[in-house]
Design an enzyme around this catalytic site. Structure first.
Site, mmCIF file in Angstrom:
data_model
loop_
_atom_site.group_PDB
_atom_site.id
_atom_site.type_symbol
_atom_site.label_atom_id
_atom_site.label_comp_id
_atom_site.label_asym_id
_atom_site.label_seq_id
_atom_site.Cartn_x
_atom_site.Cartn_y
_atom_site.Cartn_z
ATOM 1 N N ASP A 1 1.171 -4.721 -0.403
ATOM 2 C CA ASP A 1 2.448 -4.233 -0.340
ATOM 3 C C ASP A 1 3.427 -5.126 0.460
ATOM 4 O OD1 ASP A 1 4.379 -2.461 -0.827
ATOM 5 O OD2 ASP A 1 3.458 -1.105 0.770
ATOM 6 N N ASP B 1 13.831 -2.346 -4.921
ATOM 7 C CA ASP B 1 13.575 -3.436 -4.013
ATOM 8 C C ASP B 1 13.852 -4.674 -4.616
ATOM 9 O OD1 ASP B 1 11.774 -3.812 -1.822
ATOM 10 O OD2 ASP B 1 9.928 -4.275 -2.981
ATOM 11 N N ASP C 1 8.324 -1.745 -6.530
ATOM 12 C CA ASP C 1 7.105 -2.102 -5.775
ATOM 13 C C ASP C 1 6.284 -0.805 -5.424
ATOM 14 O OD1 ASP C 1 5.682 -3.067 -3.870
ATOM 15 O OD2 ASP C 1 7.118 -3.001 -2.035
ATOM 16 N N LYS D 1 14.899 -11.572 -2.739
ATOM 17 C CA LYS D 1 13.794 -10.590 -3.156
ATOM 18 C C LYS D 1 14.001 -9.818 -4.318
ATOM 19 C CE LYS D 1 10.622 -6.980 -1.582
ATOM 20 N NZ LYS D 1 9.960 -6.335 -0.469
ATOM 21 N N ARG E 1 7.555 -11.259 0.804
ATOM 22 C CA ARG E 1 7.367 -12.326 1.410
ATOM 23 C C ARG E 1 6.574 -13.505 0.612
ATOM 24 N NH1 ARG E 1 4.673 -9.293 6.466
ATOM 25 N NH2 ARG E 1 5.992 -8.000 5.694
ATOM 26 N N GLU F 1 4.553 -7.932 -0.554
ATOM 27 C CA GLU F 1 4.928 -8.866 -1.802
ATOM 28 C C GLU F 1 6.061 -9.393 -1.690
ATOM 29 O OE1 GLU F 1 5.708 -5.849 -1.557
ATOM 30 O OE2 GLU F 1 7.598 -5.688 -2.339
ATOM 31 N N LYS G 1 1.352 2.466 -2.666
ATOM 32 C CA LYS G 1 2.042 3.120 -1.812
ATOM 33 C C LYS G 1 1.809 4.693 -1.889
ATOM 34 C CE LYS G 1 6.467 0.159 -1.150
ATOM 35 N NZ LYS G 1 6.273 0.037 0.098
HETATM 36 N N1 BES Z 1 9.672 -3.073 -0.122
HETATM 37 C C1 BES Z 1 8.868 -2.661 0.908
HETATM 38 C C2 BES Z 1 9.716 -2.401 2.079
HETATM 39 C C3 BES Z 1 10.769 -1.222 2.084
HETATM 40 C C4 BES Z 1 10.114 0.059 2.592
HETATM 41 C C5 BES Z 1 11.974 -1.213 1.307
HETATM 42 C C6 BES Z 1 11.057 1.048 2.876
HETATM 43 C C7 BES Z 1 12.786 -0.022 1.583
HETATM 44 C C8 BES Z 1 12.246 1.216 1.901
HETATM 45 C C9 BES Z 1 7.921 -3.797 1.239
HETATM 46 O O1 BES Z 1 7.506 -4.622 0.214
HETATM 47 C C10 BES Z 1 6.913 -3.353 2.054
HETATM 48 O O2 BES Z 1 5.934 -2.484 1.497
HETATM 49 N N2 BES Z 1 6.715 -3.457 3.185
HETATM 50 C C11 BES Z 1 5.529 -3.209 4.069
HETATM 51 C C12 BES Z 1 5.003 -4.404 4.810
HETATM 52 C C13 BES Z 1 3.573 -4.151 5.307
HETATM 53 C C14 BES Z 1 2.672 -3.995 4.068
HETATM 54 C C15 BES Z 1 3.180 -5.533 6.187
HETATM 55 C C16 BES Z 1 6.005 -1.922 4.954
HETATM 56 O O3 BES Z 1 7.174 -2.013 5.449
HETATM 57 O O4 BES Z 1 5.269 -1.170 5.334
HETATM 58 ZN ZN ZN Z 2 8.602 -4.679 -1.459
HETATM 59 MN MN MN Z 3 5.804 -3.822 -0.583
#
Ligand code: BES
Ligand code: ZN
Ligand code: MN
Length: 517
Positions: free
Chosen positions: A361, A302, A284, A279, A365, A363, A291
Site C-alpha cells: 500500500d 490517487d 489504489d 503519482k 513511492r 505504492e 485497504k
Molecule cells: N494513496 C494512499 C494515501 C492516501 C490516503 C491518499 C488517504 C488520500 C487519502 C497511499 O498509497 C497509502 O496507502 N499510503 C499509506 C502508506 C503506508 C502504507 C506507509 C498510508 O498513508 O497509510
Molecule cells: Zn496510493
Molecule cells: Mn497506497
C-alpha cells in the site's frame, strides 16, 4: 413485476436524455450598473457605503442596506449572501472580502463564489460588478468564476421538466471592459481549461480512467496545442529500462502500467526543462496489503498528482509560456491479483538501487522511484517537483488547508511557498529529518518502502524514500497532496466540492515567478 412494467415508461417520460450540461460562457463588458437582472458585487468588512454597493443601494432606495442589516451581514471574508427580489433585480449576490486589500487572490475568490452560486442558479445571465481599477481585475474575476462554476454532470440525468441550472453567461464588468478579455484569453483561460481537464480525470471512476485511457485523454487534451511532444513507455519499454518500481506496482492489475511523458518546448532550445513528476495510481486498493472498504472509493483520486502535472504542462503550453517543461505521469493500478507483488519482495529499480516492500500500500513511492530517476537521466532538468497523494499522515498533520512541502533546497522551498500564497494553493513546509534514513533501513535491500511498524512520521518517510532517488545537485521538492486532492463538503471559493486539481495553479505560478512574467 407489473409494478416494474408500469414504472419503466413513467421513468422514461420524466427523465430527459439530457446529461452533461454546458457551463456558462464568460464575457466582458465595461463597468456599469445594470437596471435589472442578476448582479454580483463584493463588499468590504462592515459594508461601507461605497462602490457598486452604494450605487445599487441608491437605485433601490436603500432596500439593499436594509436587507444586509436585517440579515446581520457584515461583509465577512468568504461570506456570501444571495438575495432575491431586491427592487428591480432578480437576485443580488453579495461576496464579503473582509478587511483584505483587493489582490489578485481576493479577486479570484470573489469570482469563485460568484461562479459557485451561478452554477446552481436558473437565471440566464449573472453580471459581476467591479468598479475598481486594479490591474487585470477582470481577468482574475473571470478566472475565479470559471474555476468556481466547475461541476461534473456527465453521469447524471436531468428530469425533463426540471429547471436548467448554471447555463447562459457570466458577464464581468470592470473599467477595462473588453480589454480584460484578451488578458484572460491569453494568460488565464488556458490555466482554467487545464484545471478542468485535471478535475475531469480525477472525478472519473477508475473503471474509466486507467493507465491507457489516461494517456488517451491526455492526447485528446493536447491535440492542436503547439510545441508539445507526447511519449509513452509501455511494459516492454519499462522492462528494457529496468523500471522495477513501476512494474512491481502494475503487475497486480489486468490494466498494464504506463509512463507518460509530455514535453513542452516553449523556451530556448537546449535550456533545461522544469520536470514535474506525478503519482498516477488510477486506483489504489492497497494491493495485497489491502485497504479496508471505508472510503476506498476515494482511491480513484490517487492519480491526482499525475493529472495535476499533466494539467500544469497543458496550462503552460496553452498560455505559450516561454519555458521548457516536462510532465511525467507514473501510471499504474494497484490491485491484488495472483501476479501482484507481496510484502517482503525486493525490487530493483531503474537506478540499480533496490527496495524491500513492507507494504504494497506504499505504492506511490515505488512508482515514483523510477519516475524521478527517469526524469533526471532523460532530461537533466533545472528542477524536479513531484506531486503525490502519498500519505494519510499528511492529512492528519495539515488537514485540507495545506499540502505538505518537502525540500532540501531553501530557494525552491521559499519560491514554492510564495507561489502557493499567490495561487491560493497553500503549502506548508515539513521536515526531512536525517533519522528517516535509519527508519527505512532494510536488512536485505538498499532501503525499504515503510518503517514496517507504527512509529509516526509517515509523510516524512514517504518523502525521504522518494528523495533517495534524487541525485545531489538536482533541486527537488515533493508535494504530498493527499489532503488536498478531493474536497468533501468544505469548498474553497475556487474549489467546489469534489476534485480540486490541486497543483496546476501553484506550478503555473511558480513558473511565472521564475520567468518573471
Ligand atoms: N494513496 C494512499 C494515501 C492516501 C490516503 C491518499 C488517504 C488520500 C487519502 C497511499 O498509497 C497509502 O496507502 N499510503 C499509506 C502508506 C503506508 C502504507 C506507509 C498510508 O498513508 O497509510
Ligand atoms: Zn496510493
Ligand atoms: Mn497506497
Amino acid at each position: 413485476m407489473r409494478g416494474l412494467v408500469r414504472l419503466v415508461p413513467a421513468l422514461l417520460l420524466t427523465l430527459g436524455a439530457t446529461t452533461a450540461s454546458a457551463q456558462r460562457e464568460i464575457k466582458f463588458a465595461p463597468y456599469a450598473v445594470p437596471s435589472s437582472g442578476t448582479i454580483a458585487l463584493s463588499v468590504r468588512q462592515d459594508v461601507p457605503q461605497e462602490g457598486a454597493f452604494a450605487e445599487v443601494d441608491a437605485a433601490v432606495g436603500g432596500a439593499l442596506r436594509r436587507a444586509v442589516t436585517s440579515m446581520n451581514y457584515r461583509g465577512e471574508r468568504d461570506r456570501v449572501l444571495d438575495l432575491g427580489g431586491v427592487g428591480p433585480y432578480e437576485r443580488v449576490i453579495l461576496i464579503g472580502t473582509g478587511n483584505e486589500a483587493a489582490t489578485a487572490r481576493i479577486l479570484e475568490d470573489v469570482g469563485g463564489w460568484v461562479g459557485q452560486v451561478a452554477a446552481r442558479s436558473p437565471v440566464k445571465r449573472v453580471e459581476i460588478l467591479w468598479p475598481g481599477s486594479e490591474a487585470d481585475a477582470g481577468a482574475h474575476l473571470a478566472f475565479g468564476a470559471e474555476l468556481g462554476q466547475y461541476r461534473f454532470t456527465k453521469y447524471r440525468q436531468v428530469a425533463a421538466n426540471a429547471p436548467v441550472l448554471g447555463e447562459g453567461e457570466i458577464v464581468v464588468r470592470t473599467p477595462a471592459g473588453d480589454a480584460a478579455g484578451s488578458t484572460y484569453s491569453a494568460q488565464w483561460r488556458p490555466v482554467a481549461t487545464a484545471v478542468k481537464f485535471t478535475r475531469d480525470l480525477i472525478t472519473e471512476p477508475a473503471s474509466e480512467i486507467y493507465p491507457e485511457s489516461f494517456v488517451e485523454r491526455t492526447r485528446e487534451a493536447f491535440r492542436g496545442v503547439a510545441n508539445v511532444r507526447i511519449e509513452v513507455l509501455d511494459v516492454p519499454a519499462m522492462e528494457k529500462l529496468g523500471m522495477g518500481g513501476m512494474l512491481s506496482v502494475g503487475k497486480g492489475s489486468v490494466r498494464p502500467p504506463r509512463l507518460l511523458v509530455v514535453r513542452y518546448d516553449g523556451g530556448k532550445s537546449g535550456t533545461a526543462p522544469f520536470a514535474f513528476v506525478g503519482k498516477g495510481i488510477t486506483f489504489d486498493s492497497g494491493g495485497v496489503s489491502i485497504k479496508p472498504n471505508d472510503g476506498m472509493w476515494r482511491m480513484k483520486t490517487d492519480m491526482s498528482g499525475a493529472a495535476a502535472v499533466t494539467g500544469a504542462v497543458l496550462a503552460l503550453a496553452g498560455r505559450k509560456a516561454p519555458v521548457n517543461a516536462v510532465a511525467i505521469a507514473a501510471l499504474a493500478e494497484n490491485m491484488p491479483d495472483g501476479g501482484a507483488s507481496r510484502p517482503g519482495d525486493v525490487i530493483r529499480t531503474m537506478s540499480g538501487r533496490t527496495f524491500e516492500i513492507m507494504s504494497t500500500d506504499a505504492e506511490g513511492r515505488m512508482v515514483l522511484s523510477d519516475a524521478v530517476w527517469y526524469a533526471q537521466k532523460q532530461f537533466k532538468p533545472r528542477v524536479v517537483i513531484d506531486l503525490a497523494t502519498l500519505t494519510g499522515a499528511i492529512t492528519t498533520a495539515l488537514g485540507d488547508d495545506y499540502a505538505g512541502l518537502f525540500s532540501r533546497d531553501e530557494q525552491l522551498a521559499t519560491q514554492l511557498i510564495s507561489a502557493g500564497e499567490q495561487s491560493g494553493e497553500y503549502l506548508w513546509r515539513m521536515p526531512l529529518h536525517p533519522s528517516y534514513a535509519k527508519d527505512l533501513e532494510s536488512p536485505i535491500a538498499d532501503i525499504r518502502n515503510g518503517a514496517g511498524r507504527p512509529m509516526g512520521g509517515g509523510a516524512g518517510h514517504g518523502a525521504h524514500f522518494i528523495g533517495s532517488w534524487i541525485e545531489s545537485g538536482t533541486p527537488w521538492a515533493h508535494l504530498d497532496i493527499a489532503g488536498m486532492a478531493w474536497r468533501e463538503a468544505d469548498p474553497l471559493p475556487t474549489s467546489p466540492p469534489g476534485a480540486a486539481a490541486f497543483g496546476v495553479r501553484v506550478l503555473d505560478r511558480y513558473v511565472r515567478m521564475t520567468t518573471s512574467q
